[in-house]
Design an enzyme around this catalytic site. Structure first.
Site, PDB file in Angstrom:
ATOM      1  N   ASP A  98      39.843  41.940  41.229  1.00 30.46           N
ATOM      2  CA  ASP A  98      40.032  42.723  40.084  1.00 30.46           C
ATOM      3  C   ASP A  98      41.196  43.715  40.423  1.00 30.46           C
ATOM      4  O   ASP A  98      41.493  44.452  41.281  1.00 30.46           O
ATOM      5  CB  ASP A  98      38.851  43.734  39.660  1.00 30.46           C
ATOM      6  CG  ASP A  98      38.858  44.301  38.503  1.00 30.46           C
ATOM      7  OD1 ASP A  98      39.416  44.181  37.836  1.00 30.46           O
ATOM      8  OD2 ASP A  98      37.681  45.040  38.615  1.00 30.46           O
ATOM      9  N   ASN A 106      49.322  46.739  30.292  1.00 29.63           N
ATOM     10  CA  ASN A 106      49.281  47.175  29.023  1.00 29.63           C
ATOM     11  C   ASN A 106      49.087  47.691  27.602  1.00 29.63           C
ATOM     12  O   ASN A 106      49.901  47.419  27.134  1.00 29.63           O
ATOM     13  CB  ASN A 106      47.777  46.142  28.084  1.00 29.63           C
ATOM     14  CG  ASN A 106      47.080  44.415  28.912  1.00 29.63           C
ATOM     15  OD1 ASN A 106      49.100  43.662  28.632  1.00 29.63           O
ATOM     16  ND2 ASN A 106      46.830  44.493  29.164  1.00 29.63           N
ATOM     17  N   HIS A 111      51.482  44.040  26.208  1.00 33.52           N
ATOM     18  CA  HIS A 111      50.421  42.752  26.554  1.00 33.52           C
ATOM     19  C   HIS A 111      51.393  42.178  26.971  1.00 33.52           C
ATOM     20  O   HIS A 111      51.391  40.892  27.560  1.00 33.52           O
ATOM     21  CB  HIS A 111      50.224  42.198  25.450  1.00 33.52           C
ATOM     22  CG  HIS A 111      48.667  42.935  24.883  1.00 33.52           C
ATOM     23  ND1 HIS A 111      47.889  43.125  25.643  1.00 33.52           N
ATOM     24  CD2 HIS A 111      48.835  43.901  24.175  1.00 33.52           C
ATOM     25  CE1 HIS A 111      46.710  43.820  25.518  1.00 33.52           C
ATOM     26  NE2 HIS A 111      47.520  44.131  24.299  1.00 33.52           N
ATOM     27  N   ASP A 115      51.417  39.382  30.581  1.00 32.41           N
ATOM     28  CA  ASP A 115      50.906  38.733  30.600  1.00 32.41           C
ATOM     29  C   ASP A 115      51.553  38.421  31.931  1.00 32.41           C
ATOM     30  O   ASP A 115      51.328  36.901  32.453  1.00 32.41           O
ATOM     31  CB  ASP A 115      51.320  37.450  29.356  1.00 32.41           C
ATOM     32  CG  ASP A 115      49.902  37.490  28.556  1.00 32.41           C
ATOM     33  OD1 ASP A 115      48.751  38.520  28.158  1.00 32.41           O
ATOM     34  OD2 ASP A 115      50.428  37.645  27.645  1.00 32.41           O
ATOM     35  N   GLU A 141      40.588  40.625  33.279  1.00 35.39           N
ATOM     36  CA  GLU A 141      41.902  40.963  34.975  1.00 35.39           C
ATOM     37  C   GLU A 141      40.994  40.626  36.258  1.00 35.39           C
ATOM     38  O   GLU A 141      41.205  41.174  37.339  1.00 35.39           O
ATOM     39  CB  GLU A 141      42.579  42.426  35.378  1.00 35.39           C
ATOM     40  CG  GLU A 141      41.241  43.170  35.417  1.00 35.39           C
ATOM     41  CD  GLU A 141      41.030  43.904  33.868  1.00 35.39           C
ATOM     42  OE1 GLU A 141      40.013  44.492  34.603  1.00 35.39           O
ATOM     43  OE2 GLU A 141      41.150  43.168  33.251  1.00 35.39           O
TER      44      GLU A 141
END
Length: 152
Positions: A98, A106, A111, A115, A141
């Site tokens: 995680d 983000n 974003h 990414d 994630e």
């Protein structure tokens, strides 16, 4: 001569019937050949359509199980793998990863940056995964590495 005329008159309907039978025979042969050709073409077209549908189905199945951004499996991929393992005596080990504070990345950097981080992390993990490991992104994630029947 009269008898010859009579004989010709008697033979003429027979000859005409034979000619009609021959014409009818050839007509039937041509019709049967055309029907056979149409059926052959229909079956061939059906085979091509089935091949196309099978290929499309395979592509869609892969697309539904692979996360396009990272190129790794998703939850559907993992579920499908679990279904294939049912009833088998398989030893498994899970490693769940995680990324901490990913939402902050983000929110603060966008974003697109998030990414890029997902892609970089996925590529790094793919490099260390062994041949018998399954690697998937299960949510946001969260990632999982599934080691199957590993002795290492």
């Amino acid at each position: 001569m009269t008898q010859d005329c009579i004989k010709l008159q008697d033979e003429w309907p027979i000859s005409e019937r034979r000619s009609r039978h021959t014409s009818l025979y050839w007509f039937a042969v041509i019709v049967i050949l055309l029907i056979s050709l149409v059926l052959f073409l229909v079956l061939r077209l059906r085979k091509q359509v089935n091949s196309c549908l099978e290929a499309t189905s395979k592509i869609l199945k892969e697309a539904s199980e692979i996360y396009h951004l990272t190129g790794i499996g998703n939850r559907h991929f993992l579920d499908h793998k679990f279904d294939t393992f049912k009833g088998q005596d398989i030893k498994m080990a899970f490693l769940i990863l995680d990324i901490d504070h990913f939402k902050d990345i983000n929110d603060n950097f966008g974003h697109a940056a998030g990414d890029e981080i997902l892609v970089a992390i996925s590529n790094a993990i793919k490099k260390i995964c062994k041949k018998n490991n399954l690697f998937a992104r299960i949510a946001g994630e969260k990632f999982v590495i599934l080691s199957i029947n590993s002795r290492e």
